[in-house]
Structure formats: C-alpha cells, structure tokens
Write an enzyme that holds these catalytic residues in place. Structure first.
Site, PDB file in Angstrom:
ATOM      1  N   HIS A 262       0.892  -1.124   0.024  1.00 23.20           N
ATOM      2  CA  HIS A 262       0.059  -0.037   0.026  1.00 23.20           C
ATOM      3  C   HIS A 262       0.890   1.325   0.064  1.00 23.20           C
ATOM      4  CE1 HIS A 262      -3.020   2.701   1.299  1.00 23.20           C
ATOM      5  NE2 HIS A 262      -3.948   1.858   0.854  1.00 23.20           N
ATOM      6  N   ASP A 320      -7.941  -5.501   0.131  1.00 21.68           N
ATOM      7  CA  ASP A 320      -8.348  -6.313  -0.815  1.00 21.68           C
ATOM      8  C   ASP A 320      -8.051  -7.957  -0.931  1.00 21.68           C
ATOM      9  OD1 ASP A 320      -9.698  -4.404  -2.398  1.00 21.68           O
ATOM     10  OD2 ASP A 320      -8.044  -3.711  -3.165  1.00 21.68           O
TER      11      ASP A 320
HETATM   12  N1  ACO Z   1       3.982  -7.832  -4.415  1.00 23.89           N
HETATM   13  C1  ACO Z   1       5.310  -7.852  -4.655  1.00 23.89           C
HETATM   14  N2  ACO Z   1       5.993  -6.730  -4.485  1.00 23.89           N
HETATM   15  C2  ACO Z   1       5.729  -5.541  -4.276  1.00 23.89           C
HETATM   16  C3  ACO Z   1       4.180  -5.369  -3.998  1.00 23.89           C
HETATM   17  C4  ACO Z   1       3.516  -6.708  -4.142  1.00 23.89           C
HETATM   18  N3  ACO Z   1       2.005  -6.492  -4.100  1.00 23.89           N
HETATM   19  N4  ACO Z   1       3.833  -4.102  -3.901  1.00 23.89           N
HETATM   20  C5  ACO Z   1       4.957  -3.280  -3.782  1.00 23.89           C
HETATM   21  N5  ACO Z   1       5.713  -4.171  -4.221  1.00 23.89           N
HETATM   22  C6  ACO Z   1       7.345  -3.905  -4.328  1.00 23.89           C
HETATM   23  C7  ACO Z   1       7.633  -3.327  -5.725  1.00 23.89           C
HETATM   24  O1  ACO Z   1       8.055  -4.242  -6.566  1.00 23.89           O
HETATM   25  C8  ACO Z   1       8.777  -2.552  -5.335  1.00 23.89           C
HETATM   26  O2  ACO Z   1      10.070  -3.244  -5.057  1.00 23.89           O
HETATM   27  P1  ACO Z   1      11.561  -2.663  -5.536  1.00 23.89           P
HETATM   28  O3  ACO Z   1      11.833  -1.479  -4.525  1.00 23.89           O
HETATM   29  O4  ACO Z   1      12.469  -3.896  -5.544  1.00 23.89           O
HETATM   30  O5  ACO Z   1      11.275  -2.473  -7.132  1.00 23.89           O
HETATM   31  C9  ACO Z   1       8.390  -1.948  -3.809  1.00 23.89           C
HETATM   32  O6  ACO Z   1       7.613  -2.827  -3.163  1.00 23.89           O
HETATM   33  C10 ACO Z   1       7.846  -0.604  -3.974  1.00 23.89           C
HETATM   34  O7  ACO Z   1       6.674  -0.683  -4.788  1.00 23.89           O
HETATM   35  P2  ACO Z   1       6.113   0.656  -5.336  1.00 23.89           P
HETATM   36  O8  ACO Z   1       5.203   0.211  -6.497  1.00 23.89           O
HETATM   37  O9  ACO Z   1       7.131   1.534  -5.749  1.00 23.89           O
HETATM   38  O10 ACO Z   1       5.398   0.891  -4.392  1.00 23.89           O
HETATM   39  P3  ACO Z   1       3.786   1.820  -4.373  1.00 23.89           P
HETATM   40  O11 ACO Z   1       3.500   2.575  -3.054  1.00 23.89           O
HETATM   41  O12 ACO Z   1       3.809   2.605  -5.376  1.00 23.89           O
HETATM   42  O13 ACO Z   1       2.894   0.585  -4.354  1.00 23.89           O
HETATM   43  C11 ACO Z   1       0.928  -0.280  -4.550  1.00 23.89           C
HETATM   44  C12 ACO Z   1       1.609   0.710  -3.744  1.00 23.89           C
HETATM   45  C13 ACO Z   1       0.636   0.142  -6.190  1.00 23.89           C
HETATM   46  C14 ACO Z   1      -0.510  -0.801  -3.868  1.00 23.89           C
HETATM   47  C15 ACO Z   1       1.616  -1.783  -4.817  1.00 23.89           C
HETATM   48  O14 ACO Z   1       1.881  -2.259  -3.319  1.00 23.89           O
HETATM   49  C16 ACO Z   1       1.066  -3.055  -5.548  1.00 23.89           C
HETATM   50  O15 ACO Z   1       1.062  -2.995  -6.797  1.00 23.89           O
HETATM   51  N6  ACO Z   1       0.166  -3.849  -4.747  1.00 23.89           N
HETATM   52  C17 ACO Z   1      -0.495  -5.016  -5.294  1.00 23.89           C
HETATM   53  C18 ACO Z   1      -1.847  -4.253  -5.852  1.00 23.89           C
HETATM   54  C19 ACO Z   1      -2.853  -3.999  -4.687  1.00 23.89           C
HETATM   55  O16 ACO Z   1      -3.102  -4.967  -3.619  1.00 23.89           O
HETATM   56  N7  ACO Z   1      -3.438  -2.752  -4.711  1.00 23.89           N
HETATM   57  C20 ACO Z   1      -4.344  -2.579  -3.698  1.00 23.89           C
HETATM   58  C21 ACO Z   1      -4.056  -1.584  -3.111  1.00 23.89           C
HETATM   59  S1  ACO Z   1      -5.274  -1.060  -1.731  1.00 23.89           S
HETATM   60  C22 ACO Z   1      -6.486  -0.353  -2.580  1.00 23.89           C
HETATM   61  O17 ACO Z   1      -6.223   0.509  -3.399  1.00 23.89           O
HETATM   62  C23 ACO Z   1      -8.011  -0.459  -2.162  1.00 23.89           C
END
Ligand code: ACO
Length: 383
Positions: A262, A320
């Site tokens: 998140h 979620d």
């Molecule tokens: N699984 C694996 N790795 C992850 C995940 C995940 N779910 N989420 C983040 N990471 C990793 C990324 O690969 C990245 O790794 P790196 O630094 O080695 O490149 C690091 O964590 C940071 O990720 P970002 O995408 O830069 O972080 P951001 O804050 O933008 O991401 C997000 C937030 C988009 C929600 C992300 O965690 C994600 O894609 N989660 C999966 C989708 C999801 O569950 N969304 C629902 C969110 S809750 C809602 O909206 C109601």
C-alpha cells in the site's frame, strides 16, 4: 527554470489539500472516519450512519438518522432505461464498465445537475449512494440472465444490495458481513480514485461526471480491482499446498502479489485485520469447501509474504486480500467485488466533493518537459 526539479512520481508524499474526513496512519495501521476509529464503526455502527457521519461530519440524532435513511431507501430503485442499458451490456462487459456507464446515465434524471449549492450537492450524493448498490445488483442479476429484483423496504442499503443480487434475504451473519464490507470501503482519504473524483470536481463538472471518473480509476488492479485479482490468484494456486511455491515463483519473476502492499500503510492495513477476523468467524458457520480452501491459501500466503516482505519492504496485506474469500462466504462472484467497492466508496467520494467545493481550486499540476523545442516543420510530401 533550467534545473530539473524534484519530481514526486505518482504524487507520492505530496499534500494536495486539507481534509477533515478521514485520517490514515500508515505507520501504525490506523484509520479514522471523522475522528471515529474504523474498528468502532465496524463493530457498533452501520453503513447508513457511517454515510451520514462522512457527509455531515457528526453522528446523527435518531430523527436525523431516520430522515437520512428514509431518503436513501426511497431512492434505491432504478429508472427503466438504466436497467435496459445494464441488460444490454451484461453479456459482454465487465461489471465495472457497466457501473461506469450506468452511473453516468443518472445525470439524465437530475433536473438541475449543475447546481453546486451545498444542499443540492448533498442531495445528489445521497441519490448516488442509494442507486449505485442497485446498479451493482442489477448487473449481477443480468449477468446470470435473471430478472431485476426491486428493493425491499425492510432491508438496509447493504442487505438490500445482497437481496437484490441473490434474490434471498440475507441471514443475520450475512447482513453483518456485507454491512462490514460497505463500512470498510466507504472512505480512505486521497487515494487514486478519490483524487480522480476531485480532479474532475475541481473543473466544476457535475457530481455524476466526477463519480464516473472515480469509477474508471477504481477499476485498475493496482487500486480497487486488486480484490478480484487476489481471488483469481488464490484460484490459480488451487491447492493450499501449492501456495508457497506459487508465491515464491511469482516474486522471483518480479510479479506483484495482489492484495499486498500500500502506498500509505507500511504495516498491516486495519481494514484487512477486520476482514480477516470475520473470515475466521465464518469458519464457525459451516462454510463451503471452497471457502475453507481459500482461507487456507490466504493464511499461508499471508505468512509467507509477511515473513519475506513485511519488515524488509513494509509490504503487508491490504483490504483487498481477504475481501474475496469473505465475499465468497456470501456467494458473490469475483467480478462483482469491485462494483461493491464502488457502491460503498460513493460515500467517501461524495464527502470529498462536498468538502472540496467549499474552497474549490482547479487541479493543474506541472510536468518537467524532456522533449525538443523549435523543430522545423517538414511537409508530409518531403518526409
Ligand atoms: N507484491 C510484490 N512486491 C511488491 C508489491 C506486491 N504486492 N507491492 C509493492 N512491491 C514492491 C515493488 O516491486 C517495489 O520493489 P522494488 O523496490 O524492489 O522495485 C517496492 O515494493 C515498492 O513498490 P512501489 O510500486 O514503488 O510502491 P507503491 O507505493 O507505488 O505501491 C501498490 C503501492 C501499487 C499498492 C503496490 O503495493 C501494489 O502494486 N500492490 C498490489 C496491488 C494491490 O493490492 N493494490 C491494492 C491497494 S489497496 C487499495 O487500493 C484499495
């Protein structure tokens, strides 16, 4: 300016406004709506009261609650043309596309859609909170080639949604579960869809246009669509014993595990904790083999992800992740999950529109230009 400025990609960490609607404490895993913890509201309140609280900034008196609920309940039925368009789209469109289109249509039934007086805006939002669950339910019915079920006067907004979707009056436990999900999804500060709603509202477009923007934004799997995507992953895992292998391989392949991570929560999402606890309670109610299997997969995936990425990267379950299995306890199919999110989140979107219009400012950020300038135009015949 010649020096490249600091760019906050994805607006990460950028404050865009002040708000008194909700507070997300991402470090400590806490969430409050208008000062009330989401746990206290989930345990002691109900969706209608939470909507009143979000929109008006205070808990209602009994008379205020009755009047507000009556308004909501009286507006739940759908115009014939809206039902028709849902029926036309149902066989070949994703329910979120139907939600977006049918919601957009509701502007036709408003005689004064551009009226931005506070009371008029509140009234439009109440209409949308009332009708969006019915649009979602009708979508589910028509997808299964079943008839539209009109609203039932004896049921609350969330229970009536379940009734209009399934044709069965929910049990006490199902009513509690669906009310919980509506409350937990009602509001969450300036997430992507709420921001999208505000961008549209800031142009002084109408409430329906702003809501339609929000629905389009909520659809994506990085935001609201993660609930459906997380269930698809659990189904792809299939057997609980495959969980660890599946997740390890996905992580090695740099895939994201849906329902984890998140932008703001760097610890356990408090809403996910609540959903998880009710999912565990459902085990005492003789759930189906499918739900038992999903819960086993979810718990094994949760443990592995927290062990691997919890303390190192701050990646924890979000709302979620456990939502899908809990919806399956109620027999709701995967593609209907995000439409329920829409129906609930309307309360938050509407509250933000009301608040934003008290001090409206057009949203217009800037980008750092990296292209060329003053190129000589070459006529097509010479290229
Ligand atoms: N699984 C694996 N790795 C992850 C995940 C995940 N779910 N989420 C983040 N990471 C990793 C990324 O690969 C990245 O790794 P790196 O630094 O080695 O490149 C690091 O964590 C940071 O990720 P970002 O995408 O830069 O972080 P951001 O804050 O933008 O991401 C997000 C937030 C988009 C929600 C992300 O965690 C994600 O894609 N989660 C999966 C989708 C999801 O569950 N969304 C629902 C969110 S809750 C809602 O909206 C109601």
């Amino acid at each position: 300016m010649t020096e490249k400025p600091v760019i906050n990609y994805g607006l990460e960490g950028i404050y865009v406004d002040e708000s008194a609607i909700s507070k997300v404490d991402g470090q400590n895993g806490k969430l409050w709506y208008r000062g009330y913890s989401v746990e206290s509201l989930a345990e002691q309140s109900n969706f209608e009261e939470v909507c009143y609280l979000l929109l008006n900034g205070k808990l209602p008196s009994k008379a205020e609650y009755d009047e507000f609920s009556r308004k909501l309940w009286n507006r739940r039925d759908l115009p014939a043309e809206v039902k028709d368009i849902i029926k036309v789209m149902a066989p070949r469109s994703h329910p979120m596309d139907i939600m977006r289109t049918a919601t957009s249509m509701l502007v036709m039934y408003d005689n004064d859609p551009n009226n931005k007086e506070n009371s008029a805006t509140l009234d439009k939002v109440i209409t949308l909170i009332a009708k969006l669950p019915s649009i979602a339910a009708a979508t589910g019915r028509f997808r299964e080639k079943k008839e539209y079920i009109p609203p039932d006067d004896s049921l609350s907004i969330p229970s009536n949604f379940l009734y209009m979707l399934t044709g069965k009056k929910p049990t006490k436990f199902e009513s509690k579960l669906i009310d919980l999900m509506f409350i937990l999804h009602a509001e969450h500060s300036t997430n992507a869809s709420t921001f999208s709603v505000l961008v549209t509202a800031s142009t002084l477009a109408d409430v329906y246009a702003a809501t339609t923007s929000g629905i389009g934004t909520l659809k994506g799997p990085l935001h609201g669509g993660a609930d459906e995507a997380a269930l698809s992953m659990m189904n792809a895992i299939g057997n609980p014993d495959n969980t660890e292998k599946y997740i390890e391989e996905a992580l090695e392949g740099k895939q994201r595990i849906m329902g984890f991570g998140h932008r703001v929560y760097k610890t356990y999402d408090p809403r996910a904790k609540l959903v998880r606890s009710y999912l565990e309670e459902s085990l005492t109610k003789e759930p189906s083999d499918e739900v038992r299997r999903l819960l086993q997969i979810a718990l094994r995936a949760e443990k592995l992800m927290i062990d691997k990425l919890g303390s190192t990267k701050g990646i924890w379950p979000n709302i979620d992740f456990f939502a899908g299995p809990l919806y399956r306890v109620m027999g709701i199919e995967g593609q209907m999950f995000t439409p329920i999110f829409v129906a609930s989140r309307m309360a938050g979107w509407g509250s933000h529109i009301v608040e934003y219009w008290h001090n409206n400012k057009l949203v217009r950020p800037v980008e750092w230009y990296t292209g060329q300038l003053d190129l000589k135009y070459i006529p097509m015949s010479e290229r």
